[in-house]
Write a protein that holds these residues in place. Structure first.
Motif, short mmCIF file in Angstrom:
data_model
loop_
_atom_site.label_atom_id
_atom_site.label_comp_id
_atom_site.label_asym_id
_atom_site.label_seq_id
_atom_site.Cartn_x
_atom_site.Cartn_y
_atom_site.Cartn_z
N VAL A 72 -12.12 -7.97 4.67
CA VAL A 72 -11.84 -8.13 3.24
C VAL A 72 -12.58 -7.09 2.42
O VAL A 72 -12.05 -6.53 1.46
CB VAL A 72 -12.21 -9.55 2.78
N THR A 90 -13.72 -3.94 3.12
CA THR A 90 -13.38 -2.53 3.25
C THR A 90 -11.89 -2.26 3.39
O THR A 90 -11.45 -1.12 3.18
CB THR A 90 -14.08 -1.92 4.48
N GLY A 91 -11.09 -3.25 3.74
CA GLY A 91 -9.68 -3.03 4.00
C GLY A 91 -9.39 -2.47 5.38
O GLY A 91 -8.23 -2.29 5.75
N GLN A 112 -18.70 0.28 1.82
CA GLN A 112 -17.37 0.74 1.44
C GLN A 112 -17.29 2.27 1.46
O GLN A 112 -16.26 2.84 1.84
CB GLN A 112 -17.03 0.22 0.05
N ALA A 116 -8.85 -5.23 -2.29
CA ALA A 116 -8.08 -5.59 -1.09
C ALA A 116 -7.59 -7.03 -1.18
O ALA A 116 -6.45 -7.34 -0.80
CB ALA A 116 -8.94 -5.40 0.16
N ARG A 174 -4.61 -7.20 -3.45
CA ARG A 174 -3.41 -6.67 -2.80
C ARG A 174 -2.83 -7.71 -1.82
O ARG A 174 -1.61 -7.89 -1.74
CB ARG A 174 -3.74 -5.37 -2.05
N HIS A 175 -3.70 -8.41 -1.09
CA HIS A 175 -3.23 -9.46 -0.18
C HIS A 175 -2.49 -10.55 -0.97
O HIS A 175 -1.43 -11.03 -0.54
CB HIS A 175 -4.40 -10.08 0.57
N LYS A 211 -14.76 -4.15 -4.78
CA LYS A 211 -14.58 -4.74 -3.46
C LYS A 211 -13.53 -5.86 -3.45
O LYS A 211 -13.18 -6.37 -2.40
CB LYS A 211 -15.91 -5.27 -2.95
N THR A 219 -7.94 -8.21 9.13
CA THR A 219 -8.42 -7.25 8.13
C THR A 219 -9.78 -7.65 7.60
O THR A 219 -10.04 -8.83 7.31
CB THR A 219 -7.42 -7.16 6.95
N ALA A 248 0.82 -1.21 0.00
CA ALA A 248 0.00 0.00 0.00
C ALA A 248 0.85 1.26 0.00
O ALA A 248 0.48 2.27 -0.59
CB ALA A 248 -0.95 -0.01 1.20
#
Length: 366
Positions: free
Chosen positions: A205, A207-208, A260, A143, A146-147, A140, A203, A120
């Motif tokens: 998922v 909304t982050g 979100q 995230a 990114r994970h 949505k 975390t 990030a």
């Protein structure tokens, strides 16, 4: 996915399984094979690209419809979208594509692009997905992408370190000093993997933000720190207004977007050092080490809501009921009690708002 699993729960379980598999991956190609299979199962792209920073190099693989990784000269459309996302430092959904890039990609029919840079902060890696048909509601999933990128990069670093260590052993050139450094690198890799798994477990998922587990952990740490340093704290409890009505009348996709939206408003209204979490459903909580009074915090959040509504028109109303509790320095009130008090204040505000709307519109108030 079983019939009893929600999409969000299934996605979280799949990410946790991927994390476990990546820790045991055999070599770099094994990592890319696991990533391709996970992206195919979770997102079903027609083509994909992953670029991961490992040391001084950037490892890149493209994936076909079946999720099989391949080394190619480079898909112009995917590489354009990926480079744009890294340069701008944020996710790209359907970025504008120059005509020459579109022509070289030979895609005339409608398609959709998505690129997510990672990590990030100061991103240097990216995952880019392409669908040949239009797919609505992909935001949505950013995230989760990114994970995947962060987990895969940690696994690639691990595989690279392991390969280097095995090479040294085969060549018989390692010394005691090199073995010590290799051991230190392995400990660092394990710590990185454990931190990534911990981040994933705390975390939300969708909304982050932090989830309930993350809030309980980090808010308790902040509360203890405030008590040790005799600092005041503040706890906010927020509930989205009208989420059930949006779900019933506009569908759950719109309801997810409302969640979100509110998550983004709260994230911008507080500092990075504050603990901001989605507890579940339509409920959020924030703990902040701050001496600001509740009225000031309420006004700041409401201003952020008003600005969001003005700048981002939505087919649904965006508003939240808030309960805010000030915890003065020297207070011994536990975290659970602060949450309960803020929750009660939030519901009192919600009942008052309903009463006011009912007085203005008796038909609506019934």
């Amino acid at each position: 996915m079983t019939a009893l699993q929600s999409p969000a729960l299934y996605k979280l379980e799949r990410l946790l399984r991927l994390a476990r598999e990546l820790m045991q991956a055999a070599g770099q190609e094994g990592v890319f094979e696991l990533v391709g299979a996970a992206m195919r199962e979770l997102f079903e792209p027609d083509r994909a690209l992953m670029m991961a920073p490992v040391g001084d190099a950037v490892l890149a693989r493209e994936f076909d419809t079946s999720g099989v990784p391949r080394i190619k000269d480079g898909d112009p459309l995917l590489h354009f979208c990926a480079q744009r996302a890294i340069e701008q430092g944020r996710a790209q959904l359907d970025p504008p594509v120059p005509d020459d890039v579109r022509a070289r990609a030979a895609l005339d029919a409608p398609f959709q692009l998505c690129a997510v840079p990672f990590p990030a902060i100061e991103p240097s890696g990216v995952i880019c997905l392409l669908w040949r048909r239009r797919r609505i509601g992909r935001s949505k999933e950013l995230a989760a992408l990114r994970h995947i990128g962060e987990l895969a990069t940690a696994a690639l670093i691990n595989a690279t370190l392991r390969d280097q260590l095995e090479c040294r052993i085969r060549e018989g050139s390692e010394s005691a000093d090199r073995l010590d450094r290799a051991h230190e690198a392995e400990l660092t890799r394990r710590n990185q993997s454990e931190r990534l798994l911990h981040r994933l477990s705390v975390t939300d998922v969708m909304t982050g933000l932090l989830n309930r587990r993350g809030f309980d952990f980090y808010a308790q740490q902040s509360l203890v720190l405030a008590r040790q340093q005799c600092l005041p704290g503040l706890l906010l409890f927020a509930d989205i207004n009208g989420l059930k009505q949006v779900n019933d009348e506009l569908g759950h996709e719109q309801g997810d977007e409302l969640i979100q939206d509110c998550a983004g408003i709260l994230r911008e209204a507080f500092r990075k050092s504050d603990v901001v979490a989605r507890l579940g459903g339509d409920e959020f909580a924030v703990f902040s080490i701050d001496d600001e009074l509740p009225d000031g915090v309420r006004e700041r959040v409401q201003q952020r809501v008003a600005r969001f509504v003005a700048e981002h028109p939505r087919p649904y109303p965006v508003s939240m009921s808030l309960g805010i509790v000030h915890s003065p320095s020297g207070s011994e009130q536990p975290l659970a009690a602060l949450v309960a008090e803020a929750d009660a204040l939030m519901y009192a505000q919600k009942r008052l708002s309903h009463a006011v709307r009912g007085a203005r519109d008796p038909q609506r108030g019934r």
